[in-house]
Design a protein around this motif. Structure first.
Motif, short mmCIF file in Angstrom:
data_model
loop_
_atom_site.label_atom_id
_atom_site.label_comp_id
_atom_site.label_asym_id
_atom_site.label_seq_id
_atom_site.Cartn_x
_atom_site.Cartn_y
_atom_site.Cartn_z
N TYR A 155 34.45 9.96 -10.14
CA TYR A 155 34.95 9.55 -8.83
C TYR A 155 36.18 10.37 -8.43
CZ TYR A 155 31.81 5.61 -8.14
OH TYR A 155 30.69 4.85 -7.91
N ARG B 159 36.87 13.17 -5.11
CA ARG B 159 37.80 12.69 -4.09
C ARG B 159 38.12 13.79 -3.08
NH1 ARG B 159 41.32 8.46 -4.34
NH2 ARG B 159 41.04 8.29 -6.61
N ASP C 66 32.38 6.26 1.22
CA ASP C 66 32.13 5.59 -0.06
C ASP C 66 30.67 5.59 -0.45
OD1 ASP C 66 34.82 5.09 -0.32
OD2 ASP C 66 34.71 2.97 0.27
N HIS D 259 29.32 7.07 -4.03
CA HIS D 259 28.58 6.21 -4.96
C HIS D 259 27.21 6.83 -5.28
CE1 HIS D 259 31.64 3.27 -4.77
NE2 HIS D 259 31.31 2.72 -3.63
N VAL E 245 27.72 9.89 -7.70
CA VAL E 245 28.05 9.50 -9.08
C VAL E 245 26.86 8.80 -9.74
CG1 VAL E 245 29.56 8.10 -10.54
CG2 VAL E 245 30.52 9.38 -8.60
#
Length: 280
Positions: A225, A229, A235, A239, A242
């Protein structure tokens, strides 16, 4: 005569399906957002529509019997757009939907975007139309693209394995199903390659075939995460990025099936074979 509509024909899978159907001598309707980018395929009629445009979708699907629905571009609105297009298909009288879903589609899938596919499947089931779901693994073609500009693949995949499938093989299966949809009604097909590789194993194959000097950094989830960045992405997208790796780590994508060979009569490509034919 059955009227077949193909979406996503400006993309790799939809375009390949359109060409395969054209080679088989079938007439088809290509439903695309950008008609100027549509492939030139004998027997194909191009119409313009997008999944979120109900009016255009209604017109594009009028008179269609069988619909090949390629999942839409990843976005926060994709599920809503899918549902709207499925509704348009039902209103237009489409009898059968062949949808490109995702391996392990479930409301609790580790790979977050696989959840969208599950809910799309559910909406198609509830529509009353016949269906065939092609649950594809990750595309084999994308494995080399996981590396950043520095040649490093970063993610918390551990030593998990991935039975990735070539887009070419997905298209071949879709073309078979679309030419005899009634024989595949109600079926959910899991489409994979014929081997499951770890990320380090895939890197070794890429290095041997292409000469690219790639490396793998097995991040922790917090590290993954943090390293993403800098992209300042929403978001939902972070998500998804990842969970691409955590799904591999947890074994959700290690599945290897014989479905491609069983339906097409030819085994699916391995990573080495795919890269080799791309470098010829």
């Amino acid at each position: 005569m059955t009227t077949i509509a193909v979406t996503g024909a400006t993309g790799a899978v939809g375009g390949a399906v359109a060409h395969l159907l054209g080679e088989a001598g079938l007439e088809q309707r290509l439903v695309v957002r950008s008609p100027d980018r549509a492939p030139q395929v004998p027997g194909a009629h191009v119409v313009q529509a997008s999944y979120g445009d109900a009016e255009a979708s209604d017109a594009a699907l009028a008179g269609v019997d069988v619909l090949f629905m390629v999942s839409g571009a990843e976005s926060a609105e994709r599920l809503d757009q899918h549902r709207a297009f499925v509704d348009a298909a039902a209103r237009a009288g489409v009898q059968h939907v062949v949808y490109t879903s995702f391996l392990g589609a479930s409301p609790t899938a580790v790979f977050t975007l696989a959840r969208d596919h599950w809910y799309t499947e559910e909406h198609i089931r509830a529509s009353g139309m016949a269906y065939t779901f092609l649950r594809d693994s990750f595309y084999l073609d994308f494995l080399p693209m996981l590396a950043g500009e520095d040649g490093v693949i970063r993610g918390p995949a551990g030593q998990g394995r991935l039975g990735a499938v070539a887009r070419e093989d997905v298209a071949r299966v879709a073309a078979v199903v679309l030419q005899d949809p009634a024989s595949h009604a109600g079926q959910t097909y899991e489409l994979t390659g014929r081997e499951a590789l770890s990320i380090p194993e895939a890197i070794e194959v890429i290095r041997e075939v292409t000469g690219r000097d790639l490396a793998y950094v097995d991040e922790s989830v917090p590290e993954a995460y943090e390293s993403r960045r800098a992209y300042d992405a929403p978001d939902w997208e972070v998500h998804a990025w990842v969970s691409t790796y955590t799904a591999i780590a947890q074994g959700e994508l290690a599945t290897v099936t014989d479905t491609v060979e069983r339906l097409t009569g030819r085994p699916p490509l391995t990573l080495r074979e795919l890269l080799s034919q791309q470098t010829v």
